[in-house]
Design an enzyme around this catalytic site. Structure first.
Site, PDB file in Angstrom:
ATOM      1  N   ASP A   1      -7.822   6.293   4.835  1.00 48.32           N
ATOM      2  CA  ASP A   1      -7.880   5.059   5.618  1.00 48.32           C
ATOM      3  C   ASP A   1      -9.141   4.902   6.470  1.00 48.32           C
ATOM      4  O   ASP A   1      -9.216   3.994   7.279  1.00 48.32           O
ATOM      5  CB  ASP A   1      -6.663   4.983   6.552  1.00 48.32           C
TER       6      ASP A   1
ATOM      7  N   HIS B   1       1.288   3.822   7.106  1.00 47.93           N
ATOM      8  CA  HIS B   1       0.713   4.737   6.109  1.00 47.93           C
ATOM      9  C   HIS B   1       1.142   6.169   6.406  1.00 47.93           C
ATOM     10  O   HIS B   1       1.724   6.465   7.439  1.00 47.93           O
ATOM     11  CB  HIS B   1      -0.808   4.637   6.092  1.00 47.93           C
TER      12      HIS B   1
ATOM     13  N   SER C   1       0.802  -1.213   0.000  1.00 49.97           N
ATOM     14  CA  SER C   1       0.000   0.000   0.000  1.00 49.97           C
ATOM     15  C   SER C   1       0.842   1.273   0.000  1.00 49.97           C
ATOM     16  O   SER C   1       0.307   2.359  -0.163  1.00 49.97           O
ATOM     17  CB  SER C   1      -0.952   0.012   1.199  1.00 49.97           C
TER      18      SER C   1
END
Lengths: 169, 184
Positions: B127, B100, B61
């Site tokens: 998210d 992230h 990701s």
């Protein structure tokens, strides 16, 4: 009997040591890579200023960006993660940072960004109803992601004026 | 096969030739190896303030910046999170921490409270769908550390060992044998 093992062990250990020393040296070279990329960002137009769900202000901006980030690349740079964000203070929040747009730059040749009408990728929504007449700062920041070693971020902030006093229709 | 057998016989022979004193000595040696690894890990925790100072990237990701199998070094620090930082966070009810980037920060003026929104560089949206049901923001308590260093590929070993546990036990066994029978 154990010479084969001992030799393999010695070779592997030496290899690992050399590799880690090299990684550290490469990372340290980045510390000496200083750059001051020319950057400018302007607020071109406030397309929309409305209340979102009646509780939160939302704005849609169009910006003009000119950033030559080629000097930020060093030989150890894998990619730059460039983003433009709105920076502002409200009575409730001392610091608000909202990223409006971002881009991954993998090649030095692509690092000169000239965008005349930069459109938002992410919604600009305040936590309250504070966007009317708000003095706005736009920050251009670039996160340097290395091939190996330290990650770091540099940025420049510009005061780009105030948002409209009234909601747009 | 012959090689393995001769090596094995070598180990066994080595073992049999030891007296009790040597055996204990080698046992202590093995213990030292294990405890020094533990000491290094715990010291890193103390220095970085992060409960997991080194993590392996498990998903794509954050591509192309981070790939599966890359290693990240984390530091917690005392400063509040800011946009652009890559953080590792835990969501209630999820076992595996997520790496992230922070894309929104709202810091309250009065109390020491931070609302944080994250997004994977390679993901289309933010998210909020990954967070717990009804959760809109992350707070500092969710964050385990922020990425300060990057080492490519080296985490692949852990991923392979997790996928094939037998390999892990085999490797640990061989290493332990080597330590126990090594003459110093």
């Amino acid at each position: 009997m154990h010479t084969a093992w001992t030799r393999a062990n010695t070779v592997l250990t030496f290899f690992a040591t050399v590799l880690s020393v090299l990684c550290v040296v490469v990372t340290v070279t980045d510390v000496f890579h200083k750059s001051d990329p020319p950057i400018s960002v302007e607020l071109k137009e406030v397309k929309r200023l409305v209340t979102h769900r009646g509780r939160q202000d939302q704005a849609a901006l169009s910006m003009r960006l000119d950033a030559d980030l080629r000097p930020a690349f060093s030989w150890n740079t894998k990619q730059l993660f460039v983003f433009v964000q709105a920076d502002y203070a409200t009575p409730e929040n001392a610091i608000n940072q909202v990223v409006l747009w971002d881009k991954i730059i993998e090649n030095k040749a692509d690092a000169h960004l000239k965008i005349r009408a930069l459109r938002q990728k992410y919604a600009f929504i305040d936590q309250g109803r504070n966007l009317r007449g708000l003095p706005l700062n736009l920050t251009v920041a670039w996160n340097v992601m290395p091939k190996v070693g330290r990650l770091f971020t540099r940025s420049k902030t510009f005061a780009v004026g105030t948002l409209p006093e009234e909601y747009t229709a | 096969m012959d090689f393995v057998k001769s090596q094995w016989d070598g180990f066994v022979g080595e073992f049999k030739s030891m007296n009790a004193r040597q055996l204990i000595g080698q046992g202590v040696n093995l213990g030292l190896v294990v405890t020094s690894a533990l000491i290094i890990w715990k010291s890193l925790m103390l220095i970085t303030g992060s409960e997991s100072p080194v993590v392996v990237v498990l998903s794509g990701s954050m591509e192309p910046g981070f790939q599966r199998g890359d290693i990240l070094f984390l530091n917690m620090g005392s400063k509040p999170a800011r946009t652009g930082e890559i953080v590792v966070f835990n969501i209630d009810g999820r076992d595996i921490p997520i790496v992230h980037r922070v894309i929104k920060v709202h810091e309250r003026a009065a109390e020491n409270h931070l609302d944080i929104l994250t997004k994977g560089d390679n993901n289309y949206g933010d998210d909020r769908l990954l967070y717990a049901r009804g959760q809109e923001w992350l707070h500092m308590k969710h964050i385990m550390g922020r990425a300060v260093g990057f080492l490519p590929y080296m985490g692949m070993v852990t991923i392979v060992m997790n996928d094939y546990p037998m390999l892990k036990y085999g490797l640990i066994g061989v290493l332990a044998l080597l330590v126990i029978t090594s003459k110093e």
